[in-house]
Design a protein around this motif. Structure first.
Motif, PDB file in Angstrom:
ATOM      1  N   CYS A   1       0.838  -1.215   0.000  1.00 27.73           N
ATOM      2  CA  CYS A   1       0.000   0.000   0.000  1.00 27.73           C
ATOM      3  C   CYS A   1       0.866   1.257   0.000  1.00 27.73           C
ATOM      4  CB  CYS A   1      -0.921   0.014   1.225  1.00 27.73           C
ATOM      5  SG  CYS A   1      -2.289  -1.146   1.149  1.00 27.73           S
TER       6      CYS A   1
ATOM      7  N   THR B   1      -4.524   5.539   1.281  1.00 26.29           N
ATOM      8  CA  THR B   1      -3.704   4.347   1.035  1.00 26.29           C
ATOM      9  C   THR B   1      -2.523   4.297   1.996  1.00 26.29           C
ATOM     10  OG1 THR B   1      -4.353   4.407  -1.283  1.00 26.29           O
ATOM     11  CG2 THR B   1      -2.456   3.054  -0.736  1.00 26.29           C
TER      12      THR B   1
ATOM     13  N   GLY C   1      -1.894   1.383   4.735  1.00 29.04           N
ATOM     14  CA  GLY C   1      -0.591   0.719   4.775  1.00 29.04           C
ATOM     15  C   GLY C   1       0.055   0.795   6.145  1.00 29.04           C
TER      16      GLY C   1
END
Length: 92
Positions: A18, A40, A44
């Protein structure tokens, strides 16, 4: 040989993907969507944190904490910017 790869390691790999994907997106797109970019990165960081809680590496865990805080800051800026844009459009 190193430690076995368990489910938490694979969760960490997804988190890594990610963050790398967000960086590639930032570099590849002329005007990146901040919600995609910071969202994102936040996902992550969260996934890597799950992995790091089980397989503790303190420097990396602290790094992910800062990474998540920066992503939240970026998301809050994007939300405020969207609200200003919507308010300006209504006033016009």
């Amino acid at each position: 040989m190193g430690p076995e790869l368990d489910a938490f390691a694979f969760i960490g790999f997804i988190g890594t993907a990610c963050i790398i994907g967000a960086y590639v997106y930032l570099t590849a797109v002329e005007k990146p969507n901040p919600f995609i970019l910071h969202g994102t990165n936040l996902v992550g960081a969260a996934l890597l944190t799950v992995s790091l809680i089980v397989h503790t590496n303190w420097p990396s865990l602290i790094l992910e904490g800062f990474w998540a805080m920066i992503a939240l800051w970026g998301l809050s800026k994007a939300i405020r910017g969207r609200r200003r844009t919507e308010e300006g459009a209504r006033e016009s």
